[in-house]
Design a protein around this motif. Sequence first.
Motif, PDB file in Angstrom:
ATOM      1  N   ALA A 227      28.542 -22.530  41.768  1.00 49.20           N
ATOM      2  CA  ALA A 227      28.468 -21.172  41.226  1.00 49.20           C
ATOM      3  C   ALA A 227      27.059 -20.951  40.678  1.00 49.20           C
ATOM      4  O   ALA A 227      26.405 -21.912  40.245  1.00 49.20           O
ATOM      5  CB  ALA A 227      29.487 -21.032  40.101  1.00 49.20           C
ATOM      6  N   SER A 228      26.607 -19.709  40.696  1.00 50.90           N
ATOM      7  CA  SER A 228      25.242 -19.447  40.207  1.00 50.90           C
ATOM      8  C   SER A 228      25.200 -19.610  38.680  1.00 50.90           C
ATOM      9  O   SER A 228      26.223 -19.529  37.999  1.00 50.90           O
ATOM     10  CB  SER A 228      24.827 -18.029  40.578  1.00 50.90           C
ATOM     11  OG  SER A 228      25.547 -17.121  39.769  1.00 50.90           O
ATOM     12  N   GLU A 229      23.997 -19.836  38.165  1.00 50.63           N
ATOM     13  CA  GLU A 229      23.824 -19.977  36.711  1.00 50.63           C
ATOM     14  C   GLU A 229      24.288 -18.716  35.996  1.00 50.63           C
ATOM     15  O   GLU A 229      24.860 -18.783  34.914  1.00 50.63           O
ATOM     16  CB  GLU A 229      22.356 -20.256  36.371  1.00 50.63           C
ATOM     17  CG  GLU A 229      21.967 -21.721  36.456  1.00 50.63           C
ATOM     18  CD  GLU A 229      22.836 -22.650  35.588  1.00 50.63           C
ATOM     19  OE1 GLU A 229      23.728 -23.317  36.171  1.00 50.63           O
ATOM     20  OE2 GLU A 229      22.632 -22.714  34.369  1.00 50.63           O
ATOM     21  N   ASP A 230      24.059 -17.547  36.622  1.00 50.80           N
ATOM     22  CA  ASP A 230      24.476 -16.280  35.994  1.00 50.80           C
ATOM     23  C   ASP A 230      25.981 -16.233  35.812  1.00 50.80           C
ATOM     24  O   ASP A 230      26.491 -15.825  34.771  1.00 50.80           O
ATOM     25  CB  ASP A 230      24.076 -15.091  36.887  1.00 50.80           C
ATOM     26  CG  ASP A 230      22.630 -14.730  36.665  1.00 50.80           C
ATOM     27  OD1 ASP A 230      22.006 -15.387  35.807  1.00 50.80           O
ATOM     28  OD2 ASP A 230      22.140 -13.812  37.363  1.00 50.80           O
ATOM     29  N   VAL A 231      26.705 -16.631  36.870  1.00 53.52           N
ATOM     30  CA  VAL A 231      28.177 -16.619  36.796  1.00 53.52           C
ATOM     31  C   VAL A 231      28.643 -17.589  35.708  1.00 53.52           C
ATOM     32  O   VAL A 231      29.489 -17.257  34.871  1.00 53.52           O
ATOM     33  CB  VAL A 231      28.782 -17.000  38.178  1.00 53.52           C
ATOM     34  CG1 VAL A 231      30.254 -17.338  38.066  1.00 53.52           C
ATOM     35  CG2 VAL A 231      28.556 -15.884  39.176  1.00 53.52           C
ATOM     36  N   CYS A 232      28.058 -18.784  35.690  1.00 54.23           N
ATOM     37  CA  CYS A 232      28.454 -19.786  34.679  1.00 54.23           C
ATOM     38  C   CYS A 232      28.143 -19.269  33.273  1.00 54.23           C
ATOM     39  O   CYS A 232      28.948 -19.434  32.345  1.00 54.23           O
ATOM     40  CB  CYS A 232      27.732 -21.110  34.910  1.00 54.23           C
ATOM     41  SG  CYS A 232      28.194 -21.880  36.467  1.00 54.23           S
ATOM     42  N   ALA A 233      26.976 -18.652  33.125  1.00 55.69           N
ATOM     43  CA  ALA A 233      26.583 -18.142  31.802  1.00 55.69           C
ATOM     44  C   ALA A 233      27.553 -17.061  31.342  1.00 55.69           C
ATOM     45  O   ALA A 233      27.931 -17.003  30.168  1.00 55.69           O
ATOM     46  CB  ALA A 233      25.159 -17.597  31.857  1.00 55.69           C
ATOM     47  N   ARG A 234      27.988 -16.187  32.280  1.00 54.90           N
ATOM     48  CA  ARG A 234      28.942 -15.121  31.904  1.00 54.90           C
ATOM     49  C   ARG A 234      30.277 -15.731  31.478  1.00 54.90           C
ATOM     50  O   ARG A 234      30.878 -15.336  30.492  1.00 54.90           O
ATOM     51  CB  ARG A 234      29.153 -14.153  33.066  1.00 54.90           C
ATOM     52  CG  ARG A 234      28.202 -12.947  33.014  1.00 54.90           C
ATOM     53  CD  ARG A 234      28.758 -11.753  33.783  1.00 54.90           C
ATOM     54  NE  ARG A 234      29.085 -12.066  35.151  1.00 54.90           N
ATOM     55  CZ  ARG A 234      28.194 -12.157  36.147  1.00 54.90           C
ATOM     56  NH1 ARG A 234      26.905 -11.975  35.906  1.00 54.90           N
ATOM     57  NH2 ARG A 234      28.586 -12.427  37.382  1.00 54.90           N
ATOM     58  N   GLN A 235      30.741 -16.740  32.239  1.00 55.25           N
ATOM     59  CA  GLN A 235      32.024 -17.368  31.892  1.00 55.25           C
ATOM     60  C   GLN A 235      31.924 -18.076  30.534  1.00 55.25           C
ATOM     61  O   GLN A 235      32.846 -18.046  29.729  1.00 55.25           O
ATOM     62  CB  GLN A 235      32.453 -18.345  32.996  1.00 55.25           C
ATOM     63  CG  GLN A 235      32.844 -17.595  34.265  1.00 55.25           C
ATOM     64  CD  GLN A 235      33.217 -18.500  35.431  1.00 55.25           C
ATOM     65  OE1 GLN A 235      33.188 -19.710  35.336  1.00 55.25           O
ATOM     66  NE2 GLN A 235      33.557 -17.882  36.552  1.00 55.25           N
ATOM     67  N   TYR A 236      30.769 -18.693  30.265  1.00 51.91           N
ATOM     68  CA  TYR A 236      30.579 -19.376  28.979  1.00 51.91           C
ATOM     69  C   TYR A 236      30.585 -18.349  27.845  1.00 51.91           C
ATOM     70  O   TYR A 236      31.182 -18.570  26.790  1.00 51.91           O
ATOM     71  CB  TYR A 236      29.261 -20.146  29.006  1.00 51.91           C
ATOM     72  CG  TYR A 236      29.029 -21.022  27.795  1.00 51.91           C
ATOM     73  CD1 TYR A 236      29.762 -22.188  27.597  1.00 51.91           C
ATOM     74  CD2 TYR A 236      28.068 -20.686  26.838  1.00 51.91           C
ATOM     75  CE1 TYR A 236      29.549 -23.001  26.480  1.00 51.91           C
ATOM     76  CE2 TYR A 236      27.841 -21.490  25.729  1.00 51.91           C
ATOM     77  CZ  TYR A 236      28.587 -22.646  25.555  1.00 51.91           C
ATOM     78  OH  TYR A 236      28.369 -23.438  24.449  1.00 51.91           O
ATOM     79  N   SER A 237      29.963 -17.218  28.110  1.00 57.93           N
ATOM     80  CA  SER A 237      29.896 -16.191  27.073  1.00 57.93           C
ATOM     81  C   SER A 237      31.296 -15.621  26.772  1.00 57.93           C
ATOM     82  O   SER A 237      31.663 -15.415  25.609  1.00 57.93           O
ATOM     83  CB  SER A 237      28.908 -15.123  27.554  1.00 57.93           C
ATOM     84  OG  SER A 237      29.096 -13.953  26.903  1.00 57.93           O
ATOM     85  N   VAL A 238      32.104 -15.427  27.833  1.00 58.32           N
ATOM     86  CA  VAL A 238      33.484 -14.952  27.633  1.00 58.32           C
ATOM     87  C   VAL A 238      34.275 -16.006  26.833  1.00 58.32           C
ATOM     88  O   VAL A 238      35.012 -15.686  25.897  1.00 58.32           O
ATOM     89  CB  VAL A 238      34.178 -14.679  28.996  1.00 58.32           C
ATOM     90  CG1 VAL A 238      35.664 -14.426  28.835  1.00 58.32           C
ATOM     91  CG2 VAL A 238      33.508 -13.517  29.707  1.00 58.32           C
ATOM     92  N   LEU A 239      34.079 -17.267  27.210  1.00 57.07           N
ATOM     93  CA  LEU A 239      34.745 -18.364  26.500  1.00 57.07           C
ATOM     94  C   LEU A 239      34.423 -18.300  25.006  1.00 57.07           C
ATOM     95  O   LEU A 239      35.325 -18.323  24.155  1.00 57.07           O
ATOM     96  CB  LEU A 239      34.244 -19.696  27.094  1.00 57.07           C
ATOM     97  CG  LEU A 239      34.535 -20.979  26.331  1.00 57.07           C
ATOM     98  CD1 LEU A 239      35.979 -21.391  26.541  1.00 57.07           C
ATOM     99  CD2 LEU A 239      33.611 -22.116  26.801  1.00 57.07           C
ATOM    100  N   CYS A 240      33.128 -18.196  24.688  1.00 61.34           N
ATOM    101  CA  CYS A 240      32.709 -18.200  23.275  1.00 61.34           C
ATOM    102  C   CYS A 240      33.300 -17.009  22.544  1.00 61.34           C
ATOM    103  O   CYS A 240      33.814 -17.150  21.422  1.00 61.34           O
ATOM    104  CB  CYS A 240      31.184 -18.171  23.152  1.00 61.34           C
ATOM    105  SG  CYS A 240      30.404 -19.606  23.886  1.00 61.34           S
TER     106      CYS A 240
END
Length: 389
Positions: A227-240
């Motif tokens: 997965a792209s870094e952008d997708v991972c960053a968005r999922q991490y942000s939703v998680l937080c």
Amino acid sequence: MVYLHVPFCRSFCTYCSFYSETCSKSRQDTLFSEYAGAVVRETEERSEEIRNNPFRTIYIGGGTPSVLPLDVLSRIVSGIRNAQDGEPLREFTIEVNPEDIVEKGEEYVAGLLSLGVSRISMGIQSFDDGILRWMNRRHDSERAVRAYSIIRRTAQEARKDVDVSIDLIFGLSQLDENTWDRTLTSALALGRDEGFRAPDHISAYQLSIEEGSALEEMAARGDYSEASEDVCARQYSVLCSRLKEAGYGHYEVSNFALPGHEAVHNSAYWTRIPYVGLGPGAHSLTVLQTAEGRREIRSWNTQVLPGRGMEAYTREVEELSPEDVRIERIMLALRTAAGIGESDLRSLAGEGNVDSFLKDGLLERKGNGCLRIPESHFFVSDEIIRELV
Ligand code: SF4
């Protein structure tokens, strides 16, 4: 602080590269008994080291510790507790697989609690059955929910307080935003229908392609792309944000806890308290105070080769250089919300470096003399730490 490595799994998960051996039910009795014998021997040989370690925790990880029957666990745990002089434990964690909990039921969980287990860490990883199948996990989402309920119900009936932690994985290329959001909703709803409290602790890891994993082969064949870094960053942000709304504190890059339920053993590891690792593949950190000063020794038990007896493992030793210690102290501390003392970081990473990271907002002052990476930059903490060291 004692870590026990249980190097057995029923099957291998797609993404995993941990040291573990598959154990079929037909071979397991011999394997488990050889394993327990070897660990008990190691515990006796290292009893002084265990006794002298003042931090009283046990962490049983793997592999899949819940494949072990209670009598095997009990044999090992009583050896460790003897070496600890039976002193009260600050925490006793065991990692479990949801499928084992459902298969073995309340009796097994009650047995764990009577061994003194105070924290159960369950590898759920996802609530999406398609993703769980892709991961080659043994359970499905319904079994994960049942396992959670079995643990909570057993603890309630036994009138024992047990912390439950669950693991989740994000950052798979096939994990879309809705599925991730639904996964978090399911995680936070665990136990609710029966009036049990939600998980006390949630660990969430970004999928990475590990050397030696089945996923590495899939990626090499072109059957998986990250997965792209952008997708991972968005999922991490939703998680937080979802976990913050639900009352969880974000106390380490990958770890969230309800107040007062932070993992004691793991937190001690991040502050580099010495630990004794038992079992094949386990690592230890020993600190010696000598006339020449403090020496830190890392050692690790060899991983047993398939076909060789479990008693065959030996220990390899390496003394950490001052540079190793410097890097490790920065790396572990800056992944936590507690951070590190400002004067310590200045002496470890250099005044100029620290000043420029503070100016750029990559470090912040906590107000108690400590510096940390702001939570908004946790996702890129590895890059920040790499630059800083
Ligand atoms: S993730 Fe856990 S259960 Fe799966 S193969 Fe690795 S150690 Fe075994």
